[in-house]
Design a protein around this motif. Structure first.
Motif, PDB file in Angstrom:
ATOM      1  N   UNK A 134       0.873  -1.676   0.038  1.00 58.86           N
ATOM      2  CA  UNK A 134      -0.076  -0.354   0.170  1.00 58.86           C
ATOM      3  C   UNK A 134       0.920   1.056   0.023  1.00 58.86           C
ATOM      4  N   UNK A 135       0.631   2.569  -0.618  1.00 60.90           N
ATOM      5  CA  UNK A 135       0.766   3.458  -0.473  1.00 60.90           C
ATOM      6  C   UNK A 135      -0.361   4.801  -0.640  1.00 60.90           C
ATOM      7  N   UNK A 136      -0.324   6.001   0.220  1.00 63.66           N
ATOM      8  CA  UNK A 136      -1.010   6.856   0.736  1.00 63.66           C
ATOM      9  C   UNK A 136      -0.036   8.357   0.514  1.00 63.66           C
ATOM     10  N   UNK A 137      -0.563   8.779  -0.194  1.00 66.92           N
ATOM     11  CA  UNK A 137      -0.745  10.394  -0.343  1.00 66.92           C
ATOM     12  C   UNK A 137      -1.162  11.159   0.422  1.00 66.92           C
ATOM     13  N   UNK A 138      -0.517  12.416   0.985  1.00 66.76           N
ATOM     14  CA  UNK A 138      -1.413  13.341   1.112  1.00 66.76           C
ATOM     15  C   UNK A 138      -0.453  14.994   1.242  1.00 66.76           C
ATOM     16  N   UNK A 139      -0.976  15.872   2.070  1.00 66.39           N
ATOM     17  CA  UNK A 139      -0.569  17.358   1.783  1.00 66.39           C
ATOM     18  C   UNK A 139      -1.181  17.895   2.251  1.00 66.39           C
ATOM     19  N   UNK A 140      -0.246  18.514   2.908  1.00 69.17           N
ATOM     20  CA  UNK A 140      -1.130  19.904   3.740  1.00 69.17           C
ATOM     21  C   UNK A 140      -0.324  21.033   3.407  1.00 69.17           C
ATOM     22  N   UNK A 159       0.068  19.292  14.453  1.00 66.32           N
ATOM     23  CA  UNK A 159       0.230  18.020  13.633  1.00 66.32           C
ATOM     24  C   UNK A 159       0.461  17.910  12.563  1.00 66.32           C
ATOM     25  N   UNK A 160       1.375  17.082  10.932  1.00 58.18           N
ATOM     26  CA  UNK A 160       0.976  16.775  10.610  1.00 58.18           C
ATOM     27  C   UNK A 160       1.168  15.300  10.760  1.00 58.18           C
ATOM     28  N   UNK A 161      -0.140  14.594  10.832  1.00 56.50           N
ATOM     29  CA  UNK A 161      -0.452  13.218   9.803  1.00 56.50           C
ATOM     30  C   UNK A 161       0.349  12.648   8.007  1.00 56.50           C
ATOM     31  N   UNK A 162       0.764  11.472   8.683  1.00 58.52           N
ATOM     32  CA  UNK A 162       1.475  10.616   7.655  1.00 58.52           C
ATOM     33  C   UNK A 162       0.403   9.932   7.215  1.00 58.52           C
ATOM     34  N   UNK A 163      -0.107   8.968   8.029  1.00 61.55           N
ATOM     35  CA  UNK A 163      -1.231   8.172   7.830  1.00 61.55           C
ATOM     36  C   UNK A 163      -2.054   7.722   9.262  1.00 61.55           C
ATOM     37  N   UNK A 164      -3.133   7.714   8.490  1.00 62.65           N
ATOM     38  CA  UNK A 164      -3.958   7.556   9.727  1.00 62.65           C
ATOM     39  C   UNK A 164      -5.089   6.293   9.170  1.00 62.65           C
ATOM     40  N   UNK A 165      -6.197   6.097   9.843  1.00 61.89           N
ATOM     41  CA  UNK A 165      -7.544   4.920   9.739  1.00 61.89           C
ATOM     42  C   UNK A 165      -6.601   4.248   9.123  1.00 61.89           C
ATOM     43  N   UNK A 166      -5.547   3.390   9.215  1.00 66.20           N
ATOM     44  CA  UNK A 166      -5.990   1.678   9.061  1.00 66.20           C
ATOM     45  C   UNK A 166      -6.301   0.837   9.856  1.00 66.20           C
ATOM     46  N   UNK A 196      -1.268   4.781  13.170  1.00 63.62           N
ATOM     47  CA  UNK A 196      -1.451   6.203  12.699  1.00 63.62           C
ATOM     48  C   UNK A 196      -0.132   6.380  13.485  1.00 63.62           C
ATOM     49  N   UNK A 197       0.589   7.047  11.886  1.00 62.83           N
ATOM     50  CA  UNK A 197       1.544   8.107  12.019  1.00 62.83           C
ATOM     51  C   UNK A 197       1.827   9.659  11.530  1.00 62.83           C
ATOM     52  N   UNK A 198       2.412  10.575  12.598  1.00 60.53           N
ATOM     53  CA  UNK A 198       2.402  12.072  12.982  1.00 60.53           C
ATOM     54  C   UNK A 198       3.832  12.348  12.597  1.00 60.53           C
ATOM     55  N   UNK A 199       3.933  13.560  12.537  1.00 62.54           N
ATOM     56  CA  UNK A 199       5.459  14.580  12.864  1.00 62.54           C
ATOM     57  C   UNK A 199       4.674  15.444  12.782  1.00 62.54           C
ATOM     58  N   UNK A 237       4.547  23.663   3.541  1.00 60.04           N
ATOM     59  CA  UNK A 237       4.463  23.418   2.906  1.00 60.04           C
ATOM     60  C   UNK A 237       4.773  21.236   2.803  1.00 60.04           C
ATOM     61  N   UNK A 238       4.003  20.573   3.238  1.00 57.47           N
ATOM     62  CA  UNK A 238       4.783  19.296   3.855  1.00 57.47           C
ATOM     63  C   UNK A 238       3.846  18.273   2.916  1.00 57.47           C
ATOM     64  N   UNK A 239       4.375  17.254   2.194  1.00 55.57           N
ATOM     65  CA  UNK A 239       3.321  16.301   1.644  1.00 55.57           C
ATOM     66  C   UNK A 239       4.168  15.625   1.282  1.00 55.57           C
ATOM     67  N   UNK A 240       3.216  14.032   2.013  1.00 56.32           N
ATOM     68  CA  UNK A 240       3.484  12.688   2.112  1.00 56.32           C
ATOM     69  C   UNK A 240       3.368  11.442   1.862  1.00 56.32           C
ATOM     70  N   UNK A 241       4.275  10.489   0.624  1.00 57.63           N
ATOM     71  CA  UNK A 241       3.853   9.084   0.893  1.00 57.63           C
ATOM     72  C   UNK A 241       4.101   8.217   2.000  1.00 57.63           C
TER      73      UNK A 241
END
Length: 355
Positions: free
Chosen positions: A180-186, A194-201, A307-310, A327-331
């Motif tokens: 799996x790979x999921x993109x997010x951007x804020x 806090x920036x969320x990299x991954x949640x809801x798994x 859940x993963x945050x930074x 400006x933060x984007x993540x995969x």
């Protein structure tokens, strides 16, 4: 079979490959495109079928092209792809075993650690990026009944893509986890959020990698923030808590060049790396960074949830932390059992755009 120590073993696996010269991957079917149907028919007009008649695809504006539809059981071994134009306008999606929702949904540049639409060499185990814009992925991706990959072109213009997907048809163990790979951007990150990299798994699996495209909007150091992994029953506090952004990406002390202490030092290693885009010419007004960390020897395992945050932290007066609005984007990259929870909606083209 995935390392040098296993290459001498006899195997029953069958090697296959899909590209524009063989859309199905069937044996003995490569390079058969009739001259009059090929996208490169003009260049091959003196040579005919078999002479690089159809080496790429054209994807129309606002349309989706299925680049692979494979019957399993099998394993994706390698993906090579070279896109044109804006890499945020081309969206890769991968669906496993007939699932309605994609397990991979990501702009093509970010998936291959090129979030800023600018080439930088990467020499890692999982992803290699080579001149001039050659994207390579070596994540192993097993599937039982079906693998379907698509590319969606969000741009107003047609785009050209060369690609190749190498895979094996093979028997699989009874229990497997799916890639799996999921993109997010804020952009920008709200103050003190806090920036969320991954949640809801939902499912059982292991987290295997992080890519961040980080654009700073302040001067001075920006990477004091901690990464946190909330595993299964964690609530207010995580099981794994890092000590700083550069520490998580296996650097130290601001990614400084240890010889000069006046600049960042880019690096690319098998498991971690840093790309630096400096504000060194007209219209480039701030630093931008790309960072990857592969948890290949140290996966983060979970049984039910993850859940993963930074944090985004710099420094302000009085030796105090400054919550940043960057400006933060993540995969996020992980393996898990199916079915997986539906991803949050992908941002629209304007929000994806690098400006």
């Amino acid at each position: 079979m995935h390392d040098l120590s296993a290459l001498y073993q006899v195997t029953d696996m069958k090697s296959r490959s899909i590209c524009a010269e063989n859309f199905t991957g069937e044996p003995g079917k490569g390079g058969m495109c009739p001259l009059e149907q090929g996208v490169a028919r003009h260049a091959a007009r003196d040579l005919g079928t078999g002479w690089k008649v159809n080496p790429y695809i054209r994807i129309a504006s606002k349309s989706t092209f299925t680049i692979a539809d494979i019957k399993g059981p099998g394993m994706i071994r390698h993906i090579w792809l070279t896109p044109q134009d804006s890499w945020r306008n081309l969206i890769l999606r991968i669906y496993w075993d007939g699932q309605e929702n994609p397990s991979v949904e990501c702009p093509i540049g970010d998936f291959f650690c090129m979030g800023w639409n600018e080439y930088a060499q990467i020499s890692s185990l999982a992803v290699c990026v080579n001149p001039g814009s050659a994207f390579n992925c070596y994540w192993q991706m097993p599937f039982r009944s079906n693998c379907r990959m698509t590319l969606e072109n969000l741009a107003d213009e047609e785009t050209v893509v060369y690609y190749q997907i190498d895979y094996t048809l093979q028997e699989l163990p009874e229990k497997i986890a799916y890639f799996h790979a999921q993109f997010r951007r804020v952009n920008p990150l709200p103050y003190k959020e806090v920036y969320t990299i991954l949640d809801g798994i939902q499912g059982k699996g292991q987290y295997v990698g992080t890519y961040l495209a980080w654009g700073v909007n302040n001067a001075n150091w920006w990477g004091e923030g901690e990464i946190k992994f909330y595993i299964d029953g964690d609530t207010d506090y995580p099981t794994i808590c890092g000590t700083g952004t550069e520490d998580y990406f296996c650097g130290s002390y601001n990614f400084e060049d240890p010889a000069t202490h006046d600049r960042y030092a880019s690096f690319s290693t098998p498991y971690t790396g840093l790309q630096v885009l400096a504000p060194d010419h007209l219209y480039r007004s701030q630093f931008r960074f790309g960072m990857y960390r592969w948890h290949i020897p140290d996966p983060v395992c979970f049984d039910e949830k993850l859940k993963v945050t930074i944090q985004a932290l710099g420094w302000r007066s009085g030796g105090r932390y400054l919550p940043l609005q960057d400006d933060i984007a993540s995969v996020a990259f992980w393996y898990q059992t199916l079915p997986a929870a539906k991803f949050p909606p992908l941002p629209d083209r304007d929000y994806l755009e690098i400006v």
